[in-house]
Design a protein around this motif. Structure first.
Motif, PDB file in Angstrom:
ATOM      1  N   THR A  23       0.903  -1.065  -0.043  1.00  0.00           N
ATOM      2  CA  THR A  23       0.014   0.054   0.109  1.00  0.00           C
ATOM      3  C   THR A  23       0.870   0.995  -0.021  1.00  0.00           C
ATOM      4  O   THR A  23       1.740   1.256   0.752  1.00  0.00           O
ATOM      5  N   VAL A  24       0.642   2.114  -0.829  1.00  0.00           N
ATOM      6  CA  VAL A  24       1.400   3.395  -1.050  1.00  0.00           C
ATOM      7  C   VAL A  24       0.409   4.820  -0.573  1.00  0.00           C
ATOM      8  O   VAL A  24      -0.385   4.818  -1.319  1.00  0.00           O
ATOM      9  N   LEU A  25       0.791   5.132   0.392  1.00  0.00           N
ATOM     10  CA  LEU A  25      -0.074   6.511   0.847  1.00  0.00           C
ATOM     11  C   LEU A  25       0.685   7.888   0.505  1.00  0.00           C
ATOM     12  O   LEU A  25       1.898   7.901   1.047  1.00  0.00           O
ATOM     13  N   GLY A  26       0.036   8.753  -0.154  1.00  0.00           N
ATOM     14  CA  GLY A  26       0.675  10.077  -0.069  1.00  0.00           C
ATOM     15  C   GLY A  26      -0.066  10.938   1.003  1.00  0.00           C
ATOM     16  O   GLY A  26      -0.599  10.497   1.917  1.00  0.00           O
ATOM     17  N   PRO A  27       0.617  12.226   1.131  1.00  0.00           N
ATOM     18  CA  PRO A  27      -0.044  13.103   2.023  1.00  0.00           C
ATOM     19  C   PRO A  27      -1.543  13.084   1.709  1.00  0.00           C
ATOM     20  O   PRO A  27      -2.095  13.521   0.736  1.00  0.00           O
ATOM     21  N   SER A  28      -2.286  12.915   2.709  1.00  0.00           N
ATOM     22  CA  SER A  28      -3.738  12.728   2.670  1.00  0.00           C
ATOM     23  C   SER A  28      -4.390  12.388   3.977  1.00  0.00           C
ATOM     24  O   SER A  28      -3.607  12.088   5.066  1.00  0.00           O
ATOM     25  N   ALA A  29      -5.757  12.238   4.086  1.00  0.00           N
ATOM     26  CA  ALA A  29      -6.382  11.809   5.394  1.00  0.00           C
ATOM     27  C   ALA A  29      -5.842  10.255   5.694  1.00  0.00           C
ATOM     28  O   ALA A  29      -5.687  10.073   6.914  1.00  0.00           O
ATOM     29  N   ASN A  30      -5.795   9.569   4.674  1.00  0.00           N
ATOM     30  CA  ASN A  30      -5.259   8.137   4.845  1.00  0.00           C
ATOM     31  C   ASN A  30      -3.739   8.102   5.576  1.00  0.00           C
ATOM     32  O   ASN A  30      -3.713   7.336   6.610  1.00  0.00           O
ATOM     33  N   MET A  31      -2.846   9.097   5.130  1.00  0.00           N
ATOM     34  CA  MET A  31      -1.460   9.188   5.786  1.00  0.00           C
ATOM     35  C   MET A  31      -1.737   9.545   7.011  1.00  0.00           C
ATOM     36  O   MET A  31      -1.182   8.956   7.968  1.00  0.00           O
ATOM     37  N   PHE A  32      -2.579  10.448   7.509  1.00  0.00           N
ATOM     38  CA  PHE A  32      -2.782  10.738   8.917  1.00  0.00           C
ATOM     39  C   PHE A  32      -3.423   9.856   9.474  1.00  0.00           C
ATOM     40  O   PHE A  32      -2.979   9.442  10.703  1.00  0.00           O
ATOM     41  N   TYR A  33      -4.456   9.241   9.044  1.00  0.00           N
ATOM     42  CA  TYR A  33      -5.020   7.957   9.998  1.00  0.00           C
ATOM     43  C   TYR A  33      -4.125   6.787  10.370  1.00  0.00           C
ATOM     44  O   TYR A  33      -4.279   6.164  11.353  1.00  0.00           O
ATOM     45  N   PHE A  34      -3.130   6.514   9.457  1.00  0.00           N
ATOM     46  CA  PHE A  34      -2.478   5.344   9.596  1.00  0.00           C
ATOM     47  C   PHE A  34      -1.034   5.803  10.277  1.00  0.00           C
ATOM     48  O   PHE A  34      -0.155   4.999  10.534  1.00  0.00           O
ATOM     49  N   SER A  35      -0.641   6.963  10.304  1.00  0.00           N
ATOM     50  CA  SER A  35       0.638   7.367  10.950  1.00  0.00           C
ATOM     51  C   SER A  35       0.740   8.426  11.826  1.00  0.00           C
ATOM     52  O   SER A  35       1.646   8.860  12.447  1.00  0.00           O
ATOM     53  N   GLY A  36      -0.357   9.497  11.918  1.00  0.00           N
ATOM     54  CA  GLY A  36      -0.311  10.781  12.646  1.00  0.00           C
ATOM     55  C   GLY A  36       0.378  11.911  11.828  1.00  0.00           C
ATOM     56  O   GLY A  36       0.311  12.888  12.219  1.00  0.00           O
ATOM     57  N   MET A  37       0.900  11.570  10.455  1.00  0.00           N
ATOM     58  CA  MET A  37       1.642  12.679   9.746  1.00  0.00           C
ATOM     59  C   MET A  37       0.505  13.496   9.154  1.00  0.00           C
ATOM     60  O   MET A  37      -0.138  12.971   8.452  1.00  0.00           O
TER      61      MET A  37
END
Ligand code: ZN
Ligand code: ZN
Length: 366
Positions: A23-37
């Motif tokens: 799974t490749v996540l860029g800057p997004s709500a998904n990135m925040f959800y899975f990492s806090g970033m």
């Protein structure tokens, strides 16, 4: 950290079930959800690489390293790249030289990054977007998320109170829009979307772009706005009347308010997305305005203002505990006026909970 560990593990379990490699996540709500970033996309490659099993890796530009170290959960191994380097080599090394074949990419990853990343995937990769996979995880809010959504709802109610106390003839849509933005920055972290202020005949357009029209006596003014608390969104709509409403305005307003209530009662008893939509729509149809209700009844809300589940014809999925969504019926009479009343509702083990308490009854500003 436990929160992120669980989320990553659930994602990896799903990937294994569906035999996906990466799974490749860029800057997004998904990135925040899975990492806090939380970061904004730009021309420099910033991605999270989550394999179906094992260590997730974060690839960030060197200049973002400090921010990544503070914001990202330590579950990620950070690999940075300097402006003089090729970030794809860093990605390739992070993947241990393997070429993933079945890849899930973030829905909003910029295509320039996706196109360049294709070079490190298998020759003919099978690509899918992450919404189907992560969307089903984000659909069910945990207690921590629900609490932030409640706080976001309270802030939205307070902003509406300020609107009620300030709105008056002569004010322009833009002036009220700016007032709302400032209010959210005081009462919440920020706005979750640009406020929609639609006055007089403009109120007949559901997503009117807030303009320079000055409010006049006798106007309906649709105010649709929301804020952010801890990354979570609110979204509320009220329709104010400047002066006294005439007979038709009252009739339309009443139908919309009853449609809002009907959908709320339906979701409290347990129903599907399309049944909730039908509950609101039948009230408006019975009042004679069926063809003037020109959008779905609601949408899920969380880290994004619009996300699953949707209260729309065709969505047979049951609305279940943990889901949070809007109920926002409306009637739009071209050339004259429109009305929409929107609240956020959470489904919990105890039933349906309104996250907005601001009155729904017609408010006439005399
Ligand atoms: Zn809205
Ligand atoms: Zn909405």
């Amino acid at each position: 950290m436990e929160l992120y560990r669980e989320r990553i593990e659930r994602l990896q379990q799903k990937m294994q079930q569906e035999e996906l490699d990466l799974t490749v996540l860029g800057p997004s709500a998904n990135m925040f959800y899975f990492s806090g970033m939380r970061t904004s996309p730009d021309e420099r490659l910033q991605v999270l690489l989550i394999p179906a099993a094992g260590q997730p890796v974060a690839v960030f530009p060197q200049m973002y390293r400090k921010q990544a170290e503070t914001s990202l959960t330590s579950l990620y191994e950070i690999r940075d790249w300097a402006d003089s380097q090729d970030p794809l080599r860093v990605v390739s090394t992070a993947l241990g030289g393997r070429k993933p074949r079945r890849v899930v990419v973030d829905d909003t990853l910029w295509s320039c990054h996706l196109v360049s990343l294709l070079g490190v995937f298998d020759d003919v990769p099978s690509l899918a977007t992450v919404s189907a996979l992560a969307g089903s995880l984000r659909l069910y809010k945990d207690r921590h998320e629900l609490e932030l959504l409640r706080q976001a709802g309270e802030a939205a109610d307070q902003v509406m109170e300020k609107v009620r106390d300030s709105i008056r003839p002569g004010m322009t849509e833009r002036q009220l829009g700016a007032f709302i933005e400032n209010a959210y920055r005081d009462l919440a972290d920020d706005i979750s979307f640009k406020p929609i202020v639609a006055s007089g005949p403009h109120s007949a357009s559901p997503h009117h772009s807030t303009g320079t029209r000055a409010f006049a006596k006798g106007d309906f003014v649709v105010v649709d706005c929301g804020g952010l608390v801890g990354g979570y969104c609110s979204d509320i709509t009220r329709t104010f009347c400047l002066g006294q409403a005439d007979e038709e305005m009252r009739q339309v307003y009443k139908a919309v308010m009853e449609a809002n209530q009907a959908a709320y009662e339906a979701v409290g008893k347990g129903c599907s997305g399309e049944e909730a939509d039908a509950a609101a729509r039948s009230v408006i149809t019975n009042a004679g305005y069926g063809p003037r209700f020109i959008h779905r009844t609601g949408h899920g809300i969380g880290l994004e203002v619009h996300e699953a589940p949707y209260l729309v014809d065709g969505n047979r999925e049951e609305l279940a505990s943990g889901m949070v969504f809007s109920i926002e019926p409306g009637i739009y009479l071209d050339g004259s006026f429109g009305v929409r009343i929107e609240d956020i509702v959470a489904l919990t083990e105890d039933g349906a909970e309104q996250l907005n308490r601001f009155p729904r009854e017609l408010i006439e500003i005399i």
